[in-house]
Enzyme design. Structure first.
Site, PDB file in Angstrom:
ATOM      1  N   GLY A   1      13.359 -39.987 -41.196  1.00 46.81           N
ATOM      2  CA  GLY A   1      13.938 -39.686 -39.899  1.00 46.81           C
ATOM      3  C   GLY A   1      14.460 -40.951 -39.240  1.00 46.81           C
TER       4      GLY A   1
ATOM      5  N   LEU B   1      12.593 -45.863 -30.749  1.00 42.05           N
ATOM      6  CA  LEU B   1      12.462 -47.092 -29.973  1.00 42.05           C
ATOM      7  C   LEU B   1      11.053 -47.284 -29.435  1.00 42.05           C
ATOM      8  CD1 LEU B   1      15.790 -46.839 -27.928  1.00 42.05           C
ATOM      9  CD2 LEU B   1      15.353 -48.285 -29.934  1.00 42.05           C
TER      10      LEU B   1
ATOM     11  N   LYS C   1       1.349 -42.214 -35.690  1.00 45.43           N
ATOM     12  CA  LYS C   1       2.303 -42.819 -34.764  1.00 45.43           C
ATOM     13  C   LYS C   1       1.605 -43.866 -33.911  1.00 45.43           C
ATOM     14  CE  LYS C   1       5.073 -39.737 -32.830  1.00 45.43           C
ATOM     15  NZ  LYS C   1       5.554 -38.522 -32.108  1.00 45.43           N
TER      16      LYS C   1
ATOM     17  N   ASP D   1       0.752 -30.668 -31.461  1.00 48.37           N
ATOM     18  CA  ASP D   1      -0.536 -31.222 -31.059  1.00 48.37           C
ATOM     19  C   ASP D   1      -0.669 -32.647 -31.591  1.00 48.37           C
ATOM     20  OD1 ASP D   1      -3.109 -31.333 -30.018  1.00 48.37           O
ATOM     21  OD2 ASP D   1      -4.027 -30.510 -31.826  1.00 48.37           O
TER      22      ASP D   1
END
Length: 588
Positions: free
Chosen positions: A331, A335, A350, A385
């Protein structure tokens, strides 16, 4: 696979011999209050459903999510008081052993062990896993036979045939129906249609259905869950109910694993259920949803903290396999977040970047607040979630050199190297979905058109729940295994009620019209819907499809009307199944 470290004194005076046992007993008592609170919330959910008290239902859902942390802090205070100062690892380790003996054989043992581990990790700010003060179990496949221990009820067809089976299933539901004869007939027809679709002309009379002896609640929805039986054959069964101003009605009969999976999906708020044996309940649910991981099912039924425990175990199991390592997620690079994944596991990790580049105007604290907001609010089937993990530790061999260098460069305050261990202090996990911009390039024209229409549906449903996504670019949405469009980028979320939806002013002069910069004032919360299409979908066939179905999303009047409904407290009416699956659909 992991290293561990901890803060806190390792020396000091040993606690009196019985102090760990008293401390363990105190933690058990706090845990019992927690679990009793969870089950009581489920019982209140039944009352809210019957009384259509959606404000109370939403408040209870948020309260349940904060209850765990409050009780963990209470448990820590109890142990500290009983062990005395300075609190030592040795004293907590003895308490852990005593706690293990206290909960051995309990029907909710795994939830209790996670509760204790949560208290230990918070108290000593553990990095990795500290086996002396946590419950460290390796991943193992769940034995589906454990589902035999779940509390279930048999609904027999009997002499009444499919009509009698429908009546028995409705009796398990959330309460008296507004029109039982009508619903019984509709459910009976749906059951017959499902059996014929699954088994064709080879079908026999349905024997009955084995269903869990608890109703699952979520806002305006209630579900009876089990499986249909016909000899040795079976079908998943989810019987959905809705609460209307005129009373309770059966709304849908879902009989595929995929349909059941969406009801228990990762983009919906957690269900409420009065469950005494969580593990047995999860094992039963896996029989009808075999593609759901154990951690996903625990999370779906409200045990999200133990869901994290199970996810960590499966993550470490996958990393232990030969030639398995983290990779940068597919993907467009964001930023705000650095995103990586395991190819063998449909999960992304993440981390928030230390340096958030323009044009983004946010901070780490604000991003964390947004993720917390999503966690506490209704996700209406459109927000992924996100589970927060702190203090994870992985072998350096789990990372490629390029990925490790990238993470250390963009998030040095979060990712650091300690010898042969990579410590990740703060990371969110989410279910991996295919980014919508990539999906549209890979699928057929019909599938792409369906996805772009559902993209608009997602925007509408989020708006109805008082959420403006902010950044509506296709790359911030993904497509699930079931073809549903889900939003997963939360740094620009806004409350719809706080936005000011405006038409673009008409240029007054030629200079205005030719100006590269806005010649009119623009407030911080101003949104110009007519401009959105320029950034959302490139010109072409898919933009035409979108405009055919969702042109009103470019009209400030639509947003203002939706805004007023949100301010009035109207709850969105969303469904985890197609409208065509609703009972009575198409009837005159």
């Amino acid at each position: 696979m992991t290293t561990s470290s901890h803060s806190g004194s390792a020396g000091g005076t040993r606690a009196p011999g019985d102090a760990p046992h008293r401390a363990a007993r105190a933690v058990v008592e706090v845990f019992d209050r927690y679990h009793a609170g969870v089950r009581e919330t489920a019982r209140r959910a039944a009352r809210h459903f019957a009384e259509r008290d959606w404000v109370a239902a939403r408040a209870d859902s948020a309260d349940r999510l904060t209850l765990y942390g409050a009780k963990v802090n209470e448990a820590i205070a109890s142990v500290d008081a009983l062990l005395g100062e300075p609190v030592t690892i040795e004293g907590w380790a003895a308490t852990r052993e005593a706690f293990a003996a206290e909960v051995e054989g309990r029907a909710d043992r795994e939830i209790a062990e996670t509760f204790f581990s949560s208290a230990s990790r918070l108290r000593f700010t553990t990095i990795g896993v500290h086996p002396e003060i946590e419950f460290q179990r390796t991943w193992a496949p769940l034995d589906d036979a454990e589902g035999d221990d779940a509390a279930t009820r048999w609904c027999a067809a009997g002499e009444g045939g499919v009509d009698g089976l429908a009546a028995a299933l409705l009796a398990v539901g959330p309460g008296p129906l507004a029109n039982e004869p009508r619903d019984r007939g509709r459910v009976a027809r749906a059951l017959t249609t499902a059996a014929r679709a699954a088994w064709g002309d080879d079908q026999r009379q349905l024997d009955g259905a084995e269903v869990l002896d608890t109703v699952f609640y979520r806002n305006r929805e209630a579900y009876v869950v089990g499986c249909l039986r016909c000899g040795e054959r079976s079908l998943p069964l989810v019987l959905a109910f809705r609460s209307h101003p005129t009373g309770i009605a059966a709304d849908a009969v879902l009989t595929t694993a995929d349909e059941a999976s969406i009801v228990f999906g990762f983009a919906w708020s957690y269900l409420h259920a009065d469950v005494r044996r969580p593990r047995a309940t999860v094992a039963f649910l896996r029989r009808i949803m075999p593609l759901k991981r154990v951690d996903e099912l625990y999370t779906a039924i409200g045990y999200n903290k133990h869901g994290k425990t199970e996810l960590y175990r499966v993550l470490m199991h996958e990393l232990a396999q030969p030639d398995t390592h983290f990779e940068e997620a597919e993907g467009t690079k964001g930023l705000v977040m650095a995103v990586f994944t395991l190819p063998s596991l449909n999960v992304v990790l993440k981390v928030i970047k230390d340096r958030i580049a323009a044009p983004k105007n946010t901070t780490r604290t604000e991003v964390e607040r947004q993720y917390r907001r999503v966690f506490l609010n209704d996700r209406v089937g459109r927000l992924a979630d996100a589970q927060l993990f702190k203090g994870l530790a992985f072998p350096i061999s789990c990372f490629s050199d390029d990925l490790l260098a990238e993470l250390a460069f963009v998030a040095p305050s979060v990712v650091r190297l300690e010898g042969d261990t990579v410590v990740v202090n703060h990371v969110y996990t989410e279910r991996r979905v295919r980014p919508l911009n990539l999906y549209l390039e890979e699928v057929s024209a019909a599938e792409a058109a369906a996805a772009i229409v559902d993209y608009g549906n997602a925007i509408r449903e989020l708006a109805a729940s008082n959420i403006f996504p902010g950044d509506l670019l296709l790359k911030n949405f993904g497509v699930s295994r079931h073809g549903r469009v889900i939003f997963y980028d939360y740094d620009e979320l806004a409350t719809l009620a706080d936005c000011e939806f405006r038409w673009l002013p008409t240029p007054q002069t030629v200079e205005d019209e030719l100006s590269a910069e806005p010649w009119f004032s623009v407030g911080e919360h101003d949104v110009f819907p007519e401009e959105l299409i320029k950034f959302m979908i490139p010109a072409g066939r898919l933009r035409d499809v979108f405009l055919e179905q969702h042109r009103d999303l470019l009209d400030p009047a639509w947003w203002r009307a939706t805004q007023e409904r949100a301010r009035a407290g109207e709850a969105p009416d969303t469904f985890p199944y197609a409208q065509s699956r609703r009972l009575g659909f198409g009837e005159g």
